[in-house]
Scaffold this motif. Structure first.
Motif, PDB file in Angstrom:
ATOM      1  N   ILE A 271       2.803  10.388  -2.534  1.00 55.14           N
ATOM      2  CA  ILE A 271       2.247  10.506  -1.191  1.00 55.14           C
ATOM      3  C   ILE A 271       2.990   9.573  -0.242  1.00 55.14           C
ATOM      4  CG2 ILE A 271       0.185  10.285   0.232  1.00 55.14           C
ATOM      5  CD1 ILE A 271      -0.055  12.494  -1.803  1.00 55.14           C
ATOM      6  N   SER A 272       3.485  10.118   0.859  1.00 56.12           N
ATOM      7  CA  SER A 272       4.107   9.289   1.892  1.00 56.12           C
ATOM      8  C   SER A 272       3.851   9.934   3.250  1.00 56.12           C
ATOM      9  CB  SER A 272       5.615   9.125   1.650  1.00 56.12           C
ATOM     10  OG  SER A 272       6.273  10.376   1.741  1.00 56.12           O
ATOM     11  N   ASP A 273       4.231   9.220   4.299  1.00 55.70           N
ATOM     12  CA  ASP A 273       3.931   9.684   5.640  1.00 55.70           C
ATOM     13  C   ASP A 273       5.042   9.213   6.572  1.00 55.70           C
ATOM     14  OD1 ASP A 273       1.612  10.660   7.594  1.00 55.70           O
ATOM     15  OD2 ASP A 273       2.458   8.820   8.438  1.00 55.70           O
ATOM     16  N   GLU A 274       5.566  10.125   7.385  1.00 55.57           N
ATOM     17  CA  GLU A 274       6.679   9.790   8.265  1.00 55.57           C
ATOM     18  C   GLU A 274       6.297   8.728   9.293  1.00 55.57           C
ATOM     19  OE1 GLU A 274      10.135  10.711   8.740  1.00 55.57           O
ATOM     20  OE2 GLU A 274       9.692  10.924   6.615  1.00 55.57           O
ATOM     21  N   THR A 275       5.090   8.807   9.817  1.00 59.11           N
ATOM     22  CA  THR A 275       4.660   7.814  10.808  1.00 59.11           C
ATOM     23  C   THR A 275       4.684   6.412  10.206  1.00 59.11           C
ATOM     24  OG1 THR A 275       3.265   9.413  11.959  1.00 59.11           O
ATOM     25  CG2 THR A 275       2.776   7.091  12.315  1.00 59.11           C
ATOM     26  N   VAL A 276       4.166   6.295   9.003  1.00 58.27           N
ATOM     27  CA  VAL A 276       4.151   5.000   8.320  1.00 58.27           C
ATOM     28  C   VAL A 276       5.573   4.540   8.026  1.00 58.27           C
ATOM     29  CG1 VAL A 276       3.455   3.787   6.216  1.00 58.27           C
ATOM     30  CG2 VAL A 276       1.860   5.373   7.330  1.00 58.27           C
TER      31      VAL A 276
ATOM     32  N   TYR B 256       0.829  -1.201   0.000  1.00 59.07           N
ATOM     33  CA  TYR B 256       0.000   0.000   0.000  1.00 59.07           C
ATOM     34  C   TYR B 256       0.868   1.258   0.000  1.00 59.07           C
ATOM     35  CZ  TYR B 256      -3.540  -3.412   1.327  1.00 59.07           C
ATOM     36  OH  TYR B 256      -4.368  -4.502   1.349  1.00 59.07           O
ATOM     37  N   ALA B 257       1.946   1.230   0.778  1.00 62.38           N
ATOM     38  CA  ALA B 257       2.841   2.387   0.824  1.00 62.38           C
ATOM     39  C   ALA B 257       3.490   2.622  -0.533  1.00 62.38           C
ATOM     40  CB  ALA B 257       3.910   2.174   1.898  1.00 62.38           C
ATOM     41  N   TRP B 258       3.829   1.543  -1.228  1.00 68.66           N
ATOM     42  CA  TRP B 258       4.453   1.669  -2.555  1.00 68.66           C
ATOM     43  C   TRP B 258       3.499   2.358  -3.527  1.00 68.66           C
ATOM     44  CZ3 TRP B 258       9.085   0.639  -4.972  1.00 68.66           C
ATOM     45  CH2 TRP B 258       9.070   0.613  -6.370  1.00 68.66           C
TER      46      TRP B 258
ATOM     47  N   CYS C 205      -1.877   4.052   6.536  1.00 69.28           N
ATOM     48  CA  CYS C 205      -1.290   3.829   5.217  1.00 69.28           C
ATOM     49  C   CYS C 205      -2.380   3.671   4.156  1.00 69.28           C
ATOM     50  CB  CYS C 205      -0.390   2.593   5.261  1.00 69.28           C
ATOM     51  SG  CYS C 205       0.599   2.343   3.775  1.00 69.28           S
ATOM     52  N   MET C 206      -3.433   2.918   4.469  1.00 67.07           N
ATOM     53  CA  MET C 206      -4.532   2.747   3.521  1.00 67.07           C
ATOM     54  C   MET C 206      -5.281   4.064   3.296  1.00 67.07           C
ATOM     55  SD  MET C 206      -6.165  -1.029   4.177  1.00 67.07           S
ATOM     56  CE  MET C 206      -6.703  -0.693   5.843  1.00 67.07           C
ATOM     57  N   GLU C 207      -5.354   4.877   4.327  1.00 69.53           N
ATOM     58  CA  GLU C 207      -5.962   6.203   4.169  1.00 69.53           C
ATOM     59  C   GLU C 207      -5.159   7.042   3.180  1.00 69.53           C
ATOM     60  OE1 GLU C 207      -7.358  10.048   6.909  1.00 69.53           O
ATOM     61  OE2 GLU C 207      -5.923   8.580   7.703  1.00 69.53           O
ATOM     62  N   LEU C 208      -3.822   6.974   3.275  1.00 68.88           N
ATOM     63  CA  LEU C 208      -2.963   7.691   2.338  1.00 68.88           C
ATOM     64  C   LEU C 208      -3.216   7.227   0.912  1.00 68.88           C
ATOM     65  CD1 LEU C 208       0.508   7.625   4.150  1.00 68.88           C
ATOM     66  CD2 LEU C 208      -1.007   9.598   3.902  1.00 68.88           C
ATOM     67  N   LEU C 209      -3.308   5.917   0.731  1.00 71.41           N
ATOM     68  CA  LEU C 209      -3.516   5.383  -0.616  1.00 71.41           C
ATOM     69  C   LEU C 209      -4.878   5.784  -1.160  1.00 71.41           C
ATOM     70  CD1 LEU C 209      -2.610   3.719  -3.001  1.00 71.41           C
ATOM     71  CD2 LEU C 209      -3.362   1.658  -1.790  1.00 71.41           C
ATOM     72  N   ASP C 210      -5.899   5.758  -0.314  1.00 70.15           N
ATOM     73  CA  ASP C 210      -7.235   6.191  -0.725  1.00 70.15           C
ATOM     74  C   ASP C 210      -7.193   7.639  -1.201  1.00 70.15           C
ATOM     75  OD1 ASP C 210     -10.401   5.712  -0.396  1.00 70.15           O
ATOM     76  OD2 ASP C 210      -9.907   7.699   0.388  1.00 70.15           O
ATOM     77  N   SER C 211      -6.509   8.489  -0.436  1.00 67.84           N
ATOM     78  CA  SER C 211      -6.383   9.896  -0.801  1.00 67.84           C
ATOM     79  C   SER C 211      -5.587  10.066  -2.089  1.00 67.84           C
ATOM     80  CB  SER C 211      -5.718  10.666   0.343  1.00 67.84           C
ATOM     81  OG  SER C 211      -5.489  12.012  -0.014  1.00 67.84           O
ATOM     82  N   ALA C 212      -4.524   9.279  -2.239  1.00 66.94           N
ATOM     83  CA  ALA C 212      -3.692   9.385  -3.437  1.00 66.94           C
ATOM     84  C   ALA C 212      -4.467   8.979  -4.684  1.00 66.94           C
ATOM     85  CB  ALA C 212      -2.448   8.514  -3.272  1.00 66.94           C
ATOM     86  N   ASN C 213      -5.182   7.862  -4.616  1.00 70.29           N
ATOM     87  CA  ASN C 213      -5.916   7.378  -5.786  1.00 70.29           C
ATOM     88  C   ASN C 213      -7.062   8.305  -6.175  1.00 70.29           C
ATOM     89  OD1 ASN C 213      -4.366   5.083  -6.260  1.00 70.29           O
ATOM     90  ND2 ASN C 213      -5.633   3.761  -4.986  1.00 70.29           N
ATOM     91  N   THR C 214      -7.863   8.725  -5.189  1.00 67.85           N
ATOM     92  CA  THR C 214      -8.992   9.597  -5.515  1.00 67.85           C
ATOM     93  C   THR C 214      -8.509  10.993  -5.913  1.00 67.85           C
ATOM     94  OG1 THR C 214      -9.281  10.135  -3.164  1.00 67.85           O
ATOM     95  CG2 THR C 214     -10.601   8.332  -4.067  1.00 67.85           C
ATOM     96  N   GLY C 215      -7.400  11.445  -5.307  1.00 63.13           N
ATOM     97  CA  GLY C 215      -6.853  12.746  -5.691  1.00 63.13           C
ATOM     98  C   GLY C 215      -6.354  12.752  -7.121  1.00 63.13           C
TER      99      GLY C 215
END
Length: 531
Positions: free
Chosen positions: A151-156, A142-144, A190-200
């Motif tokens: 899109i990435s996130d330091e916490t992840v 998912y992060a990939w 991480c899945m929230e990031l991917l959701d945002s990346a895809n819909t964005g």
């Protein structure tokens, strides 16, 4: 390199215990398995070397790529894996310069010997470390996908290092269980990031009818999960006279407005990943694998397989980071496709399916859904989703959906839906009874729908008339399960078999703490759920 292997990370593992000997059920050789263990050990060494420091973007990429490459049915290519090991070692050298040539080695950043994990005498420790490792591998996928869209996130990213450090750490089971649950929490982010990346990037999915008919003329079949790769291919096939068909988990791409706008994106070819060797036989078109799930190509079509991203297979043409798909397009034009339309069907004989019931589409009908539940028109919701696979018994999910009463709604996601997504289940309360929410990558959307419905009814998620009936195969399903457990969701039915890496002690904790339930028969489970 050892001539024997040990691997028990996927559902199809030999004898339900573990693949040993010279080759796994997935056709991964002992040498490849050994190299993947070396790569995993190197990633643990990289995590050790980051203690007190900031690894940086290139190290993050190496960590995520390395973990993704070890997921089932992704990378079978020994040279590619050796290259990843070298990359990881180079990143470790940046963090600990001259460590490898130190005259007084402290061993604090050494690569980890994975045999120490596979031979761990405490079965609960081995189980929890394996659960953590496989969850991290799934989360890396998912992060990939999010990372390819910027899109990435330091916490992840930081958790990958913490988690991998713990896999190589001498720890008690009581110390590991909280970290396993934290993996589920971080994966949700991480899945929230991917959701945002895809819909964005591609817009909010909308319900879309997808045909299984393949038109005459040149075409390309695209498999995997990576929407960005599909987008790049659609850009490069504009005005080339080449159509594009999705396969497997790429099916939900048709519902994204910015992808659906390309007229050459025509429909879906074939069904779930485990049928590819049969469905691709003598195919007059190239197949592009963007991620898992790749099976060893059969000779009848091996010369037409292309890979890109983390996926690789020896002898197959690989499209590098430049993402120049010209060789794929040229192969499509040369092969020419079918001379006349081919009307293909799903596993139940259907000629098409509808996808695109993402969280926005479902929540837009939330008022209608709530009213239908209050009036009794909808008695229960089932989320029947997850991975498909080849093991006998997976027809359970087809039979479960067929037998579910007409006053129930079926939500689904993942490639497990191919067992029933071509069925016509009709409607209830003015809504389609079968709502395809997308890829396994879209599990975040399903979770948000459940949370929103709970808010609408003023109750907790576990108080909803909702039951999750999940099929699992590989490591992305593992991290999704951990996210569901982190949220406290109970009474999840899982099948067709339980993971071999769950020790009796760990399984008992999950059963007692979360009422995790193995599937039995559709009739018995429906009776237990509905009363």
């Amino acid at each position: 390199m050892s001539e024997s292997m040990f691997c028990f990370q996927c559902e199809q593992t030999a004898g339900g215990c573990g693949c040993t000997g010279s080759m796994g059920v997935c056709r991964k050789t002992a040498q490849t398995a050994g190299l993947q263990d070396q790569l995993t050990g190197a990633l643990i060494g990289l995590a050790r070397a980051t203690s007190g420091g900031q690894p940086g973007e290139s190290a993050d990429r190496a960590m995520i790529h390395g973990l993704f490459a070890t997921i089932t049915n992704v990378n079978f290519d020994d040279d590619s894996i050796r290259g990843l090991i070298q990359t990881v070692h180079a990143e470790k050298e940046k963090l600990s310069p001259n460590c490898s040539s130190c005259a007084n080695p402290c061993q604090r950043s050494d690569d980890y010997d994975m045999n120490l994990l596979w031979q761990e005498p405490d079965e609960d420790v081995r189980s929890l470390k394996s659960l953590l490792l496989f969850g991290l591998r799934g989360m890396a996928a998912y992060a990939w996908h999010a990372m390819t869209l910027g899109i990435s996130d330091e916490t992840v990213n930081r958790f990958f290092y913490r988690g991998m450090f713990a896999v190589g750490w001498e720890a008690a089971a009581s110390d590991l269980l909280p970290l396993v649950m934290e993996c589920g929490e971080v994966n949700l982010r991480c899945m929230e990031l991917l959701d945002s990346a895809n819909t964005g990037a591609y817009g909010d999915p909308a319900p879309t009818r997808v045909s299984f008919t393949v038109e005459e003329g040149p075409f390309i079949v695209v498999s995997g999960h990576d929407l960005h790769d599909l987008y790049l291919l659609l850009e490069q096939t504009k005005d080339k006279g080449v159509n594009v068909y999705t396969h497997g988990e790429m099916l939900p791409a048709h519902a994204y407005p910015r992808l659906a706008a390309y007229p050459q994106l025509k429909g879906n070819f074939g069904t779930a990943w485990q049928n590819q060797q049969k469905e691709f036989a003598d195919l007059p078109a190239p197949i592009l694998f963007t991620t898992n799930c790749l099976m060893p190509p059969a000779p009848s079509y091996a010369d037409r397989v292309f890979t890109t991203g983390p996926v690789a297979f020896p002898g197959m043409a690989h499209i590098g980071e430049e993402k120049d798909f010209s060789p794929v397009i040229e192969t499509a034009l040369r092969l020419g496709g079918y001379r006349e339309p081919r009307c293909l069907t799903g596993v139940n004989g259907g000629s098409g399916t509808t996808t695109g019931f993402g969280r926005h589409a479902v929540l837009n009908a939330a008022g209608q859904v709530v009213e239908a539940v209050k009036s009794g028109a909808i008695r229960h919701f089932f989320l029947v989703g997850g991975c498909d696979g080849a093991r006998p018994g997976r027809n359970y999910y087809t039979d479960f959906v067929r037998q579910a009463p007409e006053d129930t709604l079926i939500l689904t996601l993942g490639c497990g839906k191919y067992r029933f997504n071509d069925l016509d289940l009709g409607t209830t309360a003015g809504l389609p009874r079968l709502l395809d929410m997308g890829q396994c990558n879209d599990a975040y959307g399903a979770i948000q729908v459940a949370v929103a419905l709970a808010d609408a009814f003023g109750c907790g998620v576990n108080d909803l008339p909702l039951t999750l009936v999940l099929s699992w195969f590989e490591q992305k399903a593992v991290c999704i399960l951990l996210s569901l457990l982190h949220l406290g969701i109970r009474n999840i039915y899982i099948g067709p078999t339980l993971p071999a890496f769950l020790s009796p002690g760990v399984l008992n904790q999950l059963v007692e703490g979360y009422a995790l339930t193995p599937t039995s028969t559709p009739g018995e489970d429906l009776k237990k759920i509905l009363g």
